[in-house]
Scaffold this active site. Sequence first.
Site, PDB file in Angstrom:
ATOM      1  N   ARG A  28       0.847  -1.198   0.000  1.00  0.00           N
ATOM      2  CA  ARG A  28       0.000   0.000   0.000  1.00  0.00           C
ATOM      3  C   ARG A  28       0.878   1.242   0.000  1.00  0.00           C
ATOM      4  O   ARG A  28       1.978   1.220   0.534  1.00  0.00           O
ATOM      5  CB  ARG A  28      -0.850  -0.027   1.264  1.00  0.00           C
ATOM      6  CG  ARG A  28      -2.252   0.513   1.120  1.00  0.00           C
ATOM      7  CD  ARG A  28      -2.955   0.490   2.462  1.00  0.00           C
ATOM      8  NE  ARG A  28      -2.227   1.269   3.477  1.00  0.00           N
ATOM      9  CZ  ARG A  28      -2.762   1.681   4.622  1.00  0.00           C
ATOM     10  NH1 ARG A  28      -4.018   1.386   4.902  1.00  0.00           N
ATOM     11  NH2 ARG A  28      -2.053   2.365   5.499  1.00  0.00           N
ATOM     12  N   CYS A  29       0.362   2.359  -0.546  1.00  0.00           N
ATOM     13  CA  CYS A  29       1.160   3.585  -0.603  1.00  0.00           C
ATOM     14  C   CYS A  29       1.601   3.969   0.802  1.00  0.00           C
ATOM     15  O   CYS A  29       0.841   3.790   1.748  1.00  0.00           O
ATOM     16  CB  CYS A  29       0.380   4.716  -1.251  1.00  0.00           C
ATOM     17  SG  CYS A  29      -0.862   5.547  -0.218  1.00  0.00           S
ATOM     18  N   PRO A  30       2.788   4.548   1.003  1.00  0.00           N
ATOM     19  CA  PRO A  30       3.796   4.912   0.009  1.00  0.00           C
ATOM     20  C   PRO A  30       4.843   3.838  -0.270  1.00  0.00           C
ATOM     21  O   PRO A  30       5.870   4.135  -0.871  1.00  0.00           O
ATOM     22  CB  PRO A  30       4.468   6.113   0.677  1.00  0.00           C
ATOM     23  CG  PRO A  30       4.454   5.756   2.131  1.00  0.00           C
ATOM     24  CD  PRO A  30       3.183   4.982   2.359  1.00  0.00           C
ATOM     25  N   ASP A  55      -1.297  -0.985  -5.930  1.00  0.00           N
ATOM     26  CA  ASP A  55      -1.748   0.213  -5.219  1.00  0.00           C
ATOM     27  C   ASP A  55      -2.231   1.269  -6.223  1.00  0.00           C
ATOM     28  O   ASP A  55      -1.476   1.670  -7.107  1.00  0.00           O
ATOM     29  CB  ASP A  55      -0.562   0.755  -4.409  1.00  0.00           C
ATOM     30  CG  ASP A  55      -0.833   2.106  -3.787  1.00  0.00           C
ATOM     31  OD1 ASP A  55      -1.973   2.335  -3.337  1.00  0.00           O
ATOM     32  OD2 ASP A  55       0.100   2.932  -3.769  1.00  0.00           O
TER      33      ASP A  55
END
Lengths: 94, 427
Positions: A28-30, A55
């Site tokens: 998932r980001c970042p 993502d």
Amino acid sequence: MTAPDRRTGQEDEAVDPTDLVVDARGLRCPLPVIRLAQAVRDAETTLVVEVLATDPAARADIPAWCRMRGHEYLGERAADGGHAAYRVRIAPAR
Amino acid sequence: MGHRSQTLLQPDRSVRSGWDYGRGVANPLPDRAVLDAAPGPLHPVARDTLLAALEAGWADPRRLHREARTARRLLDQAREVLAAGLGVRPPEVGFAPDGPTAVRWAVEGLRYAARRRGPRVVASAVEHSAVLVPGRHLLDSSGLLQPGVDGRAGPPVFETVEVDAEGRVDLEAWRRAVEVPGTTVAALQHANGEVGTIQPLEAAHGACRHAGAALAVDAQASLGRVAAPTAYDVLAGDAQSWGGPGGLGVLVVREGTRWLAPGPANPDASLTGPGGHAAWVPLALAAAEAWQQTAADREGDAAEAFDLVARVRAAAAAVPDVEVVGDPDDRLPHVVTFSALYADGEALVREFDRRGFAVASGSACTASTLEPSHVLAAMGALTHGNVRVTLPLRAVAPDRAASVAAFCEHIGPVVQQVRDELGASRL
């Protein structure tokens, strides 16, 4: 600020062969951008990197990272398997 | 500080609440700094008016008894105040259940009225989801394209126009888009609520006029904070942006504009105004009060807010690898957003919260949709590690300046801490 990078071209592998694949699927980001940055931190030569990511933020953030870091965003390559593949040409670290 | 000393209603101080709501944010707990005021707390005078209006304005304004006539009179008074503030006439003002609904009705009504001339809607890429979601639905349900004259696929029935890196719509692309045959409606916000950038409404409206399209302007982020716009055919807003209550959108349909709510005719048009929404009178009254109070202090509040936001912009830009987005000058006075590379938006918001600062974020991980802010994405801005600040009115938060000063001190340390947690501090 320069205009946003809108390239979405399908890159020909023969023109820009991939030197390195960063598999950030499921992250998932970042994290996808962090993984990319970690992978190329000490690059001494130009290289083409392909980042695989699920993502949704990566679509906007990988081009933004390129802009902030002075690298070249080459576009998104069609990929099957529920993920996207983003291609970047890394300028070597000075 | 400007305050209107006369309120619309005398508050009934004998009214005691049986509920303990805790301390409202108009009297915030001393260790909290509210830097997410979209929506923001009710203006304290509007709160008093709301309480008084509960006693005086509860009745159905359509009925014939004295209490109903009082409610009708108060509703009309509220509408007159808002119309005067917006520079329009009372019959041009209607209400909606909230801002996004007012925006949706603005576009729908223009489109429905123009249905025999053309079905095509143009919007900027950074419009509110109340424009973009129905727009995408138009594309899906029409089978993608409206048929062209020669039977070939025609132009899309809904199209968004690109923005530049500061979030401002590309005027040349806008002109081309509205000139496409069949375009009858365009939607452009007055200013963007995420990044603050003010849109070129005059030029965009001129292009629409030239093309024979009507313009709906979304002013949810701007009303009460900057001068109300004038370059529009239909205007939509939200009372919360001027310190008014939730549950009250505002819809302005200029006389002579072809706008029609889909469905059967509204028998109460003189009561409701355009849209046919019978607003709860206490909400309308509180909104009118908040408007008058906010208007009295608008320029001073905005000047102070502008400088406070400039401080936040500078403090954020001073942190390594933090990008502050949106036009630094031609912007709303009270909005700022910045994105920190290699940081997690949700973690930033939680850490700021733990330190006493309430802020918002446009990052994917903070949205229920798990999609990043379409505004940031359309601008080519970094979407992760995003923090968004919307300053409250100073009437609502008298300690606003001190809160901002404290916040500026925490930006660097919080970003550093979150990067350390991700193992990304030396990239």
